[in-house]
Design a protein around this motif. Structure first.
Motif, PDB file in Angstrom:
ATOM      1  N   LEU A  72       6.593 -25.913  26.887  1.00 37.50           N
ATOM      2  CA  LEU A  72       6.952 -24.937  25.863  1.00 37.50           C
ATOM      3  C   LEU A  72       7.004 -23.525  26.432  1.00 37.50           C
ATOM      4  CD1 LEU A  72       4.695 -26.313  22.993  1.00 37.50           C
ATOM      5  CD2 LEU A  72       7.189 -26.341  23.003  1.00 37.50           C
ATOM      6  N   TYR A 131       3.221 -17.806  20.121  1.00 36.46           N
ATOM      7  CA  TYR A 131       2.681 -19.128  20.448  1.00 36.46           C
ATOM      8  C   TYR A 131       1.358 -19.273  19.700  1.00 36.46           C
ATOM      9  CZ  TYR A 131       1.807 -23.303  23.256  1.00 36.46           C
ATOM     10  OH  TYR A 131       1.598 -24.600  23.653  1.00 36.46           O
ATOM     11  N   ILE A 298       6.281 -20.842  17.954  1.00 35.50           N
ATOM     12  CA  ILE A 298       5.852 -22.149  18.448  1.00 35.50           C
ATOM     13  C   ILE A 298       4.498 -22.463  17.826  1.00 35.50           C
ATOM     14  CG2 ILE A 298       5.198 -23.503  20.470  1.00 35.50           C
ATOM     15  CD1 ILE A 298       7.033 -21.725  22.141  1.00 35.50           C
TER      16      ILE A 298
END
Length: 680
Positions: A72, A131, A298
Motif C-alpha cells: 500500500l 493511512y 487507506i
C-alpha cells in the motif's frame, strides 16, 4: 485470551539501513520495493494505482502476513511521486510559455507596468495520502515498514495530547482528575497574560532559555515555542520517518511540543498516519482539522470499519455531563451579559450581548430536563422498564418516534443549524488565547455538546439517495434507536465532576449515584462512511463529491464476502481483490468440538460448569496433553475475561500453570483486560 509459544524477538526494521531495493513497473508506474515483492503485493499495488488513476474506491482482501502495508505504501508513494513530477513538468512548460509571452508584452508596454509580476495562479497542492489503522501501536508498525523503503515524503502522525504531551506539570494535573486538554490551554493562556505588547520579547527570552535547557520564563508551557521548529525538522521531505515515540523523544531533546508539532506538520504533510476514527468520527475530524477532499484514504485492518462508522454516528451522553455543560454555558453567558452591560454603560456597546452561549445553555438544559423526566421512576408515565440487575431502559425505534422525542428534548432539524453555529463560535472563542478566562467554556462542556449534536446531525439530516435526490421532510431517523438507560452499579466519576455545582452534586448523591444516560444508536454505517466516500450527504461535511476523498481503499485479511461488506457501507467499490490464502484449508485446518477432557469432565464453558474446579483442572490437563502434540505456538480463546481470569488463577494456585510450561516448553502469556481497545 492466553497465548502459548516461544517469545520471538521483534527486530525493528527502521533501525537498519533500508536495502537497495527492487524497481518494478506496475500499471505504468515506477514502484520501488525494498525486496522482490510477492504476487499478492503486486496485485495490491496495481489495484491501488488503478483506483487512484480512475478516482474510484477499492476493496482488497489479502491474508495476514502477505505484506499488505508495504504494498500500500509503495503504491501510494509511487503515484504521488508521478503526480509531483508531472506537475513540475507542466509548471516548467508554463513558466517558459509565460516568459516568452512576458518578453513580447514588455516590448509594447511601459517599463513600470512590464516590471510588475503577472500574479499567476496558486500552486496546486499534492494530493495527500491518509493511512489509517485501528490503533497507534499498529501505526508504529506501518511507520517501520515505511523506513524500510526508499520513499521519504513529508509525513506526520496525528495523535492526542495523551500520546504526545511531554509537559509533566500538565500530565500530573490531569492525573489528579483534570482534563489534559484544559490543562494545556490553561498553560498557554498563562503564557499570554503578560500582554501582546511583550510577545516578541517573551518569545526571545524563552528561545534563549530553551537553547540553554532551562524552562521558559513566561509561566506557560516551556515546549510550546519549539513546536514549529520541531515540525520543520521532523517532517520535511527526505527526513527519516518518525512515529509517535520518535517525535516524543525528539521533542524532549529539543524542548518542542510534539502535539502541536504534529498538527503544524499536518498542514504541509504529503503522508499522514492516524487511527481511523480520526477520519470517520466527525468531531475528531473537525478538532484535528482533517480535510480529506481529493486525498487518497487507506483504511488498513478495515474489517472494523463498520463498527467504527456506527460508533462515529452514535452517542452516549450522561445526565450529569449535560447538567454540568448547561451550568458552564450559563456561566459564560452571564459573564458575557455582564461585560456587555458594562460596555453599554461606558457607551461602547450598542448591540445586544452574544446569544451563542445562552442558546447552548438552553439546549443542553432542555435535553437534561427531558432526560431527567424520562428517567423519573416516581412518575407513573415513566417509560423505563427493568433490563437486568439494577438497570432500567426505554427504547424508541422508528423515524417518527425518534424525531418526536428529540424535538421534545429540544433538538429539531430546523433549529440544528443555529445550534451548530453557536457551538462553532464557542469553540473558536475557547481556543483563542486572547479570550478572557471568564468567557471561555471548558473543554468538557464543549465535548458534551459536540457528541450530542454530532449524532443529532446525522439522525435529523435530510434523507437522500446516492446522487443527492431526497424527499422533503424525510430524515435519517429511521436508521437510529433512541434509548434512555438508568443504572445504579456505576457511580459517577471522571473529570465532569469538576465542573458540576454543589447543587448538582447534592442531587446526584440523593439519587444514590444513579447513572442516567441518553443514547442515540446508529444502525447504518453508511451514514458516517459517506463523509469520506461521498454519496448521501448526511454528515457535517455534506458527503458531497467536492468534500469526499479521491479514492478510499479498504484493506484487510478478513473482508469476504465483499458484496455484503460493500453493501453495508453504501459506497461503490468497482475495484476488488481476494488474494488466495496461504493456508491450505483441506490439509492444514481441522475444525471440531471436544466434548470432554482426559479425566472425563464435560468441557462446557457455561457459567454453571466453568465455576467447578473439576472443569478448570481437566481443561488444564487436556491443554497440556494437546500442546505436547501441537508444534510451535497455540492460541487459546475464552468466551470472557472473567472466565480467563478464573481459570488462570486456579492453574497458578494448583501448579498446573507451571507444570504446563515445564512439560511443553511453551511460555504462557495472558492477555490483560482492555488490550483490545489499543491506543486510539
Amino acid at each position: 485470551m492466553a497465548s502459548l509459544g516461544p517469545s520471538p524477538s521483534d527486530p525493528v526494521g527502521g533501525e537498519s539501513e533500508p536495502p537497495t531495493g527492487v524497481r518494478m513497473i506496475i500499471g505504468g508506474y515506477d514502484v520501488h520495493f525494498p525486496f522482490k515483492p510477492y504476487a499478492s503485493q503486486i496485485g495490491i499495488a496495481s489495484r491501488v494505482l488503478k483506483a487512484l488513476d480512475t478516482g474510484t474506491n477499492a476493496l482488497l482482501e489479502s491474508p495476514t502476513g502477505s505484506g499488505k502495508s508495504l504494498a500500500l505504501l509503495c503504491a501510494a508513494m509511487a503515484w504521488q511521486e508521478r503526480w509531483k513530477a508531472s506537475r513540475e513538468a507542466a509548471d516548467s512548460r508554463g513558466d517558459a510559455h509565460d516568459a516568452q509571452r512576458h518578453d513580447r508584452r514588455a516590448e509594447a508596454e511601459p517599463a513600470d507596468r512590464a516590471s510588475k509580476p503577472s500574479g499567476g495562479g496558486k500552486k496546486e497542492k499534492v494530493p495527500r495520502v491518509y493511512y489509517a489503522t485501528r490503533t497507534h501501536s499498529q501505526i508504529a508498525q506501518v511507520v517501520r515498514e515505511l523506513k524500510r523503503t526508499s520513499y521519504r515524503p513529508a509525513m506526520t502522525v496525528l495523535g492526542s495530547r495523551e500520546h504526545y504531551c511531554v509537559n509533566q506539570k500538565a500530565r500530573t494535573a490531569a492525573k489528579k482528575g483534570g482534563n489534559l486538554g484544559d490543562e494545556c490551554k490553561s498553560l498557554l493562556e498563562s503564557a499570554g497574560r503578560r500582554g501582546r505588547e511583550r510577545a516578541e520579547e517573551r518569545a526571545e527570552d524563552d528561545a534563549t532559555d530553551i537553547e540553554n535547557g532551562a524552562p521558559a520564563r513566561s509561566g506557560g508551557c516551556g515546549y510550546s515555542h519549539g513546536a514549529l521548529k520541531l515540525a520543520g525538522k521532523a517532517s520535511k521531505p527526505g527526513a527519516e520517518p518518525v512515529d509517535i515515540e520518535d517525535l516524543v523523544t525528539l521533542g524532549q531533546k529539543t524542548r518542542g511540543c510534539p502535539y502541536f508539532a504534529a498538527k503544524h506538520a499536518h498542514e504541509t504533510a504529503e503522508l499522514v498516519f492516524c487511527p481511523y476514527n480520526y477520519l470517520l468520527d466527525p468531531s475528531v475530524r473537525a478538532a484535528m482539522d482533517v480535510d480529506i477532499a481529493g486525498a487518497l484514504v487507506i483504511l488498513d485492518e478495515a474489517h472494523n470499519v463498520e463498527d467504527t462508522c456506527r460508533e462515529a454516528a452514535s452517542c452516549d451522553v450522561h445526565l450529569h455531563d449535560l447538567r454540568a455543560a448547561a451550568e458552564e454555558f450559563e456561566r459564560v453567558a452571564a459573564a458575557e451579559e455582564a461585560e456587555h452591560t458594562s460596555a453599554a454603560g461606558d457607551g461602547d456597546g450598542a448591540d445586544g450581548a452574544p446569544e451563542g452561549h445562552a442558546l447552548l445553555a438552553r439546549v443542553t438544559g432542555s435535553v437534561a430536563r427531558w432526560l431527567h423526566g424520562a428517567s423519573d421512576q416516581e412518575n407513573p408515565r415513566c417509560p423505563l422498564r427493568p433490563h437486568g440487575f439494577e438497570r432500567w431502559m426505554a427504547v424508541w425505534s422508528g423515524g417518527a418516534n425518534v424525531q418526536r422525542q428529540l424535538r421534545d428534548a429540544g433538538l429539531a432539524a430546523e433549529t440544528l443549524p443555529s445550534i451548530e453555529r453557536a457551538r462553532n463560535a464557542a469553540v473558536k472563542a475557547a481556543n483563542d488565547s486572547s479570550t478572557p478566562g471568564a468567557l471561555r467554556v471548558s473543554g468538557h462542556a464543549l465535548k458534551t455538546a459536540e457528541v450530542l449534536l454530532s449524532s443529532a446531525r446525522y439522525a435529523l439530516a435530510e434523507k437522500k439517495e446516492r446522487g443527492g435526490s431526497g424527499s422533503l421532510g424525510s430524515t435519517r431517523a429511521d436508521d437510529f434507536r433512541l434509548a434512555v438507560q438508568k443504572r445504579f452499579d456505576e457511580p459517577i466519576q471522571g473529570s465532569s465532576a469538576r465542573f458540576a455545582s454543589d447543587e448538582t452534586r447534592d442531587e446526584t448523591s440523593a439519587q444514590n449515584a444513579a447513572k442516567v444516560t441518553l443514547s442515540l444508536w446508529c444502525l447504518n454505517p453508511a451514514l458516517a462512511f459517506a463523509d469520506i466516500a461521498g454519496g448521501f450527504g448526511v454528515g457535517p461535511n455534506g458527503g458531497t463529491a467536492n468534500d469526499a476523498a479521491r479514492s478510499v481503499v479498504l484493506v484487510s485479511g478478513t473482508l469476504a464476502p465483499l458484496d455484503s461488506f460493500a453493501s453495508e457501507l453504501g459506497a461503490p467499490f468497482p475495484i476488488r481483490m481476494e488474494a488466495p490464502h496461504c493456508v491450505d484449508v483441506e490439509s492444514q485446518v481441522w475444525c471440531g468440538a471436544v466434548g470432554s477432557g482426559f479425566s472425563g469432565t464435560r468441557l462446557s464453558g457455561t457459567f454453571k460448569t466453568s465455576v467447578e474446579f473439576s472443569y478448570q483442572d481437566d481443561l488444564g490437563e487436556s491443554l497440556q496433553k494437546w500442546c505436547l502434540e501441537i508444534p510451535h505456538g497455540v492460541l487459546v480463546f475464552f468466551p470472557s475475561y472473567s472466565l480467563l481470569d478464573r481459570v488462570a488463577q486456579r492453574w497458578k494456585s494448583t501448579g498446573a500453570w507451571r507444570r504446563l510450561e515445564q512439560a511443553t516448553g511453551k511460555k504462557l502469556f495472558q492477555e490483560p483486560r482492555g488490550s483490545s481497545r489499543g491506543g486510539a
